[in-house]
Scaffold this motif. Structure first.
Motif, PDB file in Angstrom:
ATOM      1  N   UNK B 352       0.249  33.108  32.191  1.00 38.07           N
ATOM      2  CA  UNK B 352       1.438  33.069  33.026  1.00 38.07           C
ATOM      3  C   UNK B 352       2.275  34.345  32.820  1.00 38.07           C
ATOM      4  N   UNK B 353       2.500  34.708  31.560  1.00 35.73           N
ATOM      5  CA  UNK B 353       3.349  35.864  31.278  1.00 35.73           C
ATOM      6  C   UNK B 353       2.762  37.141  31.868  1.00 35.73           C
ATOM      7  N   UNK B 360       9.339  39.881  36.361  1.00 44.17           N
ATOM      8  CA  UNK B 360      10.008  38.976  35.425  1.00 44.17           C
ATOM      9  C   UNK B 360      11.526  39.089  35.540  1.00 44.17           C
ATOM     10  N   UNK B 364      14.869  34.871  37.197  1.00 43.92           N
ATOM     11  CA  UNK B 364      15.843  34.392  36.237  1.00 43.92           C
ATOM     12  C   UNK B 364      16.801  33.401  36.865  1.00 43.92           C
ATOM     13  N   UNK B 367      21.271  34.036  32.778  1.00 41.52           N
ATOM     14  CA  UNK B 367      20.731  35.140  31.971  1.00 41.52           C
ATOM     15  C   UNK B 367      19.272  34.921  31.574  1.00 41.52           C
ATOM     16  N   UNK B 368      18.750  33.719  31.795  1.00 43.90           N
ATOM     17  CA  UNK B 368      17.437  33.398  31.223  1.00 43.90           C
ATOM     18  C   UNK B 368      16.330  33.346  32.268  1.00 43.90           C
ATOM     19  N   UNK B 369      15.120  33.572  31.772  1.00 39.91           N
ATOM     20  CA  UNK B 369      13.944  33.447  32.622  1.00 39.91           C
ATOM     21  C   UNK B 369      13.751  31.975  32.988  1.00 39.91           C
ATOM     22  N   UNK B 371      11.497  29.041  33.711  1.00 45.04           N
ATOM     23  CA  UNK B 371      10.122  28.557  33.553  1.00 45.04           C
ATOM     24  C   UNK B 371       9.579  28.036  34.879  1.00 45.04           C
ATOM     25  N   UNK B 374       8.557  30.748  37.221  1.00 46.20           N
ATOM     26  CA  UNK B 374       7.343  31.401  36.730  1.00 46.20           C
ATOM     27  C   UNK B 374       6.121  30.537  37.006  1.00 46.20           C
TER      28      UNK B 374
END
Lengths: 333, 503, 324
Positions: B352-353, B360, B364, B367-369, B371, B374
């Motif tokens: 996934x990454x 990426x 968001x 402030x966060x990615x 999940x 993604x």
């Protein structure tokens, strides 16, 4: 190809050009700002310089072959200190005292053996576990230093032996004992790296380890020999230095690894391995000592030396990168 | 020649690794003075077999005979002492050392105290170099030699003993045609001296040109030996993959749109000069040429990884300046690089990454990615590209080559590029996945992407491309449409035999 | 099948070995000396680990990004000396931001050299270790730096006060660890750091600004050093020029102990904190057990070697190295 060679010449000769520049600069600058009325290039001054270069120099020469291998040894300062403690302390052991002056070579032997043993421990761990030498010697830097403190706590170990002092201060052909040891080490290691099977294998391993393994060179034992060699040289450096001073603090030798690596890199040896020379390292050692003395000569504070050497190290790295660049066509990664 | 006893014979060699039977009873023999091709797909067991022969791996069962005497090869030196030498695919030379030191690496002639006997070393080396008929001498630094000459040093290494059998592993991978001629002369010379030669290569032309017999491996099993003179490419391919690979010419004709990317007179130093071409939406443009012809470098320049020294790049008719991959991506250009492991993937990261890496920063929430964002992308392209993985947490390093390549392609498709450049799309990928990737490329074009495919495999280029640009030594030699291209004129173009730029 | 399970057990032990060893250590020490698990002792250990810990968190970013930072010890000496000197000259309220600005400037310089000029980080930070040491000595004139009025300044708050009974250094350490752990594990920047350290070339090919990411990791490292310098200065209100000497290697030891690979691309803030605490508790436990302080050096030596060895042995599937 011509281009390549001229770049090579700059790389190898660079350190000597730099030394020359230092000499010229400090001679002229010293004329105006000198704190003493002695000329900078005074022969006595230069001979002293060689002597003062010896402790770090001897270690740096050993570090060269380690770095040609593509390894590094961060524990040399601790090996230096422990060998010194063994040298001075062993002279006070009852049976050694009974031997009189015959104890001296024995004490030297104990100290050198200490160095070789510690080096062998490093080498054996690198060989058998496959841990990177950087980590192994980073850890043993702590561990060996622990052994130093174990010996005498935070107290200095002292034993001034006048026979030793006389020996260390002796001058043959105008050069001090320490200078002779430095020169001797240069000659031996130059011979080893350029003329012997072991030395050529050192380059081959640093250059292309896979190929060396395929060609049947036993890389593990090779590494171990070199770590024993640098252990021996760190001990030799201690022997030369402490024969004269007669007292060792448990913190002595700290940061020696960093000075030695600085000298080696200034001398043109590549961190990645496979490239470098003993003569270049000698140049690096002299350049650093010259800088120390020169800055002192023109009245700069000793602290400036650290600043200047640090920046020069970075500048050398930058120049080296510029020289190895392929130009504008290069992949921008 | 055939009645001579074989110089090397393998009987029932078995080599297993945990969970894999890499070699399953392989037997074949090598006669003196013959060139014996060893063929098989990636993963068929060729390299394992060679490691067994070279003394790097010990077989679990079976016997090796040298000159009909049973031997055991415990390490590379033992193999060499028996006269079995290996010329590695990846050059294993120490660039800072001299030619002589490299040729005698690990066995320098010595005097007392471990001193190197330089006189003998140089004399012995000169003797070897003379038989190879090369232009450099024993004292030359290997790093200063061309790749072809470095290969000669490798061959020189084999001649330090009196070899019985020499194994060449993909020796021509990075050689020019002229250099190949020299290599083949050396091989012929070895032949006349009665040395048996094992020749590993994927290149059919070469195999049919220089070998006497062909042995084929598939899935670790020996599939048979053919006399080169009595067989053809089809039969060999059949043996190799167990069926015929569909590499028919591309004949599909769908609607094409406007020109998506146009390049005019693009140059980058001596890497490539005055390159012009265009690619339309819905079209697959093939780039064919030898390694080193400048194809990859063109792709890298368009992707902002190199600075062009002249020329223009136009996207949808607008001239653009591309100084970095970031800008290229923003403009809708994507590159699936040649070297998947070094340039395409971060092997330590999970599936996934890797797939969401280029975008990426956009996925968001606060402030966060996120999940969820993604995984939405990952799931979509896993299904679309049929990526077989136990789950998104799987490290990409553990996937097969084909699935790895699909992750890289998925990574870029999820960015919705306008132009997709795929460099060597099926390198190191098994046959099954190969046709999947080929179909995928055709599908993408049908969906309206402009696709550029760079390949060194002629059947692949012919199979996927609508048009083909042939390159030689940094220049575009000729452009073909799928109608006017033939294998002959394509080979001529990439060999520099035709200076005619016009189609 | 049994073989497989044993293998799994082996690799589990190897992976969690450091935690297991830590727990065994704690139990062993607790049995030897009850005081070891007393609340005030534990709090004391964490408090004295705070400075090392704060720096180690910053260095974790650098190491995951695929580089080294050997200049942090020297840089912390600089921060400490500067903030103490400026305290009496411009007051603590201005001294603290000024010190942060100067330290970040140093970090930016290193980040520029390593990130944008792509120079080898080991040598650059080695050079900076020496250069910053020279800078510190020049600033202080080689003398120890002391705050004139030690009892009349609120500056001691950071190193000496407590909030709700918890020492401030612990709070700062915990807060910084929590924030930076989130940055590393949850933000897109954190992901990019892993990508750049894991495979810099692939990161570039994916449109990640590698130079800027590396630059940022050094800024973070410098920020952490500045915090550590503040804690150090505030705790002692006076300092030698060499207060941070040798810290860089202890920090690296903690980071390696936490399992980060020096090759980049792996490690976490949490693991580094564990590494720091292991070092701290071992030191404390050995002292409480009546052993001299140098024993911890040797124990640390053994632990680092064993931890790294187990880690790589688990990865390659063999205990012994394949080197001939």
């Amino acid at each position: 190809m011509a281009m390549h060679n001229s770049k090579d010449m700059i790389k190898q000769g660079g350190i000597w050009v730099f030394i020359l520049a230092e000499l010229v600069f400090f001679s002229i600058a010293g004329h105006y700002w000198s704190v003493s009325n002695q000329a900078f290039m005074d022969p006595g001054n230069m001979l002293l310089l060689l002597k003062q270069s010896a402790p770090i120099g001897i270690i740096a020469l050993g570090m060269t072959i380690i770095m040609i291998n593509g390894n590094i040894d961060l524990s040399v300062g601790a090996i230096f200190a422990l060998s010194a403690v063994v040298l001075l302390d062993s002279l006070s052991w009852p049976f050694m005292v009974a031997l009189g002056d015959w104890a001296l070579p024995l004490a030297w032997g104990f100290a050198l053996l200490t160095g070789v043993t510690l080096g062998a421990i490093n080498g054996l761990i690198v060989w058998k576990t496959g841990i990177d030498a950087f980590i192994v010697t980073l850890a043993s830097m702590l561990g060996f230093r622990g052994l130093v403190f174990m010996y005498n706590g935070e107290q200095p170990t002292s034993n001034l032996n006048w026979t030793l002092v006389d020996f260390a201060e002796a001058q043959v052909l105008g050069l001090h004992t320490a200078s002779w040891f430095l020169i001797g080490t240069v000659v031996v290691l130059w011979f080893v790296t350029t003329r012997t099977n072991h030395g050529r294998n050192a380059y081959a391993i640093g250059n292309n380890r896979e190929a060396a393994v395929n060609a049947g060179i036993r890389v593990g034992p090779h590494f171990m020999w070199n770590f024993m060699l640098i252990g021996f040289l760190a001990a030799l450096s201690a022997v030369v230095f402490y024969s004269e001073s007669g007292s060792v603090n448990p913190n002595d030798g700290m940061l020696y690894e960093l000075w030695a690596i600085t000298a080696v890199v200034l001398g043109g040896t590549k961190l990645a391995g496979g490239y470098g020379s003993i003569i270049g390292t000698l140049g690096g050692v002299i350049a650093i000592q010259l800088l120390r003395k020169g800055l002192g000569h023109i009245g700069a504070d000793t602290q400036t030396v650290n600043l200047v050497i640090g920046l020069i190290l970075i500048a050398v790295l930058f120049l080296d990168r510029q020289l190895t660049r392929k130009g504008k066509e290069e992949l921008k990664i | 020649m055939n009645d001579l006893q074989p110089v090397l014979r393998l009987e029932g060699i078995v080599k297993t690794f945990p969970g894999v039977r890499a070699l399953d009873g392989v037997s074949f023999d090598l006669r003196p003075g013959e060139v014996h091709a060893l063929m098989g797909e990636n993963g068929a067991g060729k390299s394992t077999l060679m490691k067994v022969l070279g003394g790097v791996l010990a077989p679990n069962a079976g016997q090796i005979y040298v000159a009909e005497k049973p031997v055991s090869m415990t390490n590379p030196q033992a193999a060499k002492a028996l006269g079995v030498v290996f010329i590695h695919q990846e050059l294993s030379l120490a660039g800072e050392l001299s030619v002589a030191e490299n040729i005698f690496l690990g066995e320098l002639p010595l005097k007392s105290f471990g001193r190197v006997d330089w006189k003998k070393l140089y004399a012995d080396t000169d003797k070897i170099l003379k038989t190879l008929n090369v232009s450099f001498n024993a004292r030359t630094r290997v790093g200063d030699l061309s790749i072809a000459n470095q290969q000669m040093v490798e061959i020189g290494r084999a001649l330090t003993v009196d070899p019985r059998a020499v194994i060449f592993d993909e020796p021509t991978a990075s050689l020019t045609d002229a250099e190949k001629v020299v290599l083949f002369e050396v091989i012929a010379d070895l032949q006349t001296r009665g040395v048996g030669i094992i020749y590993i290569s994927h290149r059919m032309e070469e195999i049919f040109k220089i070998t006497d017999r062909i042995s084929v491996l598939r899935d670790g099993q020996y599939r048979g030996t053919l006399n080169t003179a009595e067989t053809d490419e089809d039969k060999v391919t059949q043996l190799m993959i167990g069926r015929s690979l569909d590499l028919s010419r591309n004949v599909s004709h769908h609607e094409m749109g406007d020109i998506a990317l146009e390049v005019r007179g693009l140059s980058c130093g001596h890497l490539f000069e005055d390159v012009s071409f265009n690619v339309r939406k819905g079209e697959v443009l093939g780039f064919y040429g030898l390694v080193g012809a400048g194809r990859t470098e063109i792709a890298e320049t368009i992707f902002g990884l190199r600075t062009p020294s002249a020329g223009q790049i136009l996207l949808n008719g607008q001239e653009v300046q591309i100084n970095s991959p970031i800008e290229a991506i923003r403009l809708g250009i994507a590159l699936v690089p040649e070297d998947r492991k070094d340039q395409g993937l971060v092997l330590g990261m999970n599936c996934k990454d890797n797939m969401t890496l280029p975008q990426i920063g956009r996925l968001t929430k606060g402030p966060f990615v996120s999940d969820r964002a993604e995984l939405a992308i990952f799931d979509k392209y896993r299904d679309k590209l049929d990526i077989r993985t136990p789950g998104w947490r799987q490290s990409v390093g553990n996937l097969s080559g084909g699935n790895q390549q699909k992750i890289v392609i998925g990574k870029w498709l999820s960015m919705h590029p306008e132009v997709l450049i795929v460099d060597e799309p099926t390198r190191g990928i098994d046959v099954g996945s190969k046709s999947e990737i080929h179909n995928l490329i055709r599908d993408l074009a049908a969906q309206g992407f402009a696709v550029i495919v760079i390949s060194s495999e002629m059947p692949e280029v012919l199979h996927v491309s609508d048009r083909i640009v042939a390159m030689f030594a940094g220049r575009v030699m000729r452009e073909f449409t799928s109608e006017d291209v033939t294998e002959d004129n394509l080979i001529q173009a990439i060999s520099g035999l035709t200076g005619d730029k016009a189609a | 099948m049994t073989v497989l399970t044993r293998q799994n057990l082996g690799s589990f032990l190897a992976k969690q070995g450091i935690l297991i060893a830590f727990v065994l250590f704690m139990i062993g020490f607790a049995m030897v000396n009850q005081r070891f698990i007393a609340m005030d002792n534990i709090s004391g250990v964490i408090r004295s680990s705070a400075i090392l810990g704060v720096i180690a968190i910053g260095v974790t970013f650098v190491v995951i990004g695929g580089n080294l930072d050997l200049s942090v010890g020297s840089m912390m000496s600089f921060s400490t000396i500067v903030v103490l000197d400026l305290h009496d000259k411009i007051g603590p309220g201005l001294a603290i931001p000024a010190m942060f600005a100067l330290t970040l400037l140093l970090g930016a310089f290193i980040g520029f050299l390593v990130g944008y000029l792509k120079l080898n980080s080991l040598i650059v930070t080695l050079g900076m270790l020496s250069a910053i040491h020279g800078l510190t000595l020049t600033w202080s004139g080689g003398k120890n730096m002391d705050i004139a009025d030690k009892s009349g300044t609120w500056f001691s708050f950071f190193g000496q006060d407590r909030i709700m009974g918890i020492p401030v250094p612990i709070l700062i350490f915990a807060l910084l660890a929590a924030v930076l752990a989130m940055v590393l594990s949850r933000t897109s920047f954190g992901r990019k750091v892993y990508a750049v350290g894991g495979n810099g070339q692939a990161a570039t090919f994916s449109g990640i600004p590698r130079a800027r990411i590396v630059f940022m990791t050094y800024l973070i490292s410098a920020f952490c050093v500045a915090v550590a310098g503040l804690l150090q200065a505030s705790r002692s209100l006076g300092s030698q020029n060499t207060v941070g000497q040798g810290l860089e290697l202890q920090v690296l030891a903690a980071v390696i102990l936490g399992g980060a690979s020096l090759l980049g691309g792996s490690g976490t803030v949490f693991k580094t904190v564990i590494g720091v605490l292991i070092l701290g508790f071992i030191q404390n436990g050995l002292l409480l057990a009546g052993l001299d302080f140098y024993v911890q050096y040797m124990v640390t030596w053994a632990i680092i070697i064993l931890a790294v060895w187990l880690d790589i042995a688990a990865k390659r599937g063999h205990l012994w190295s394949p080197i001939a």
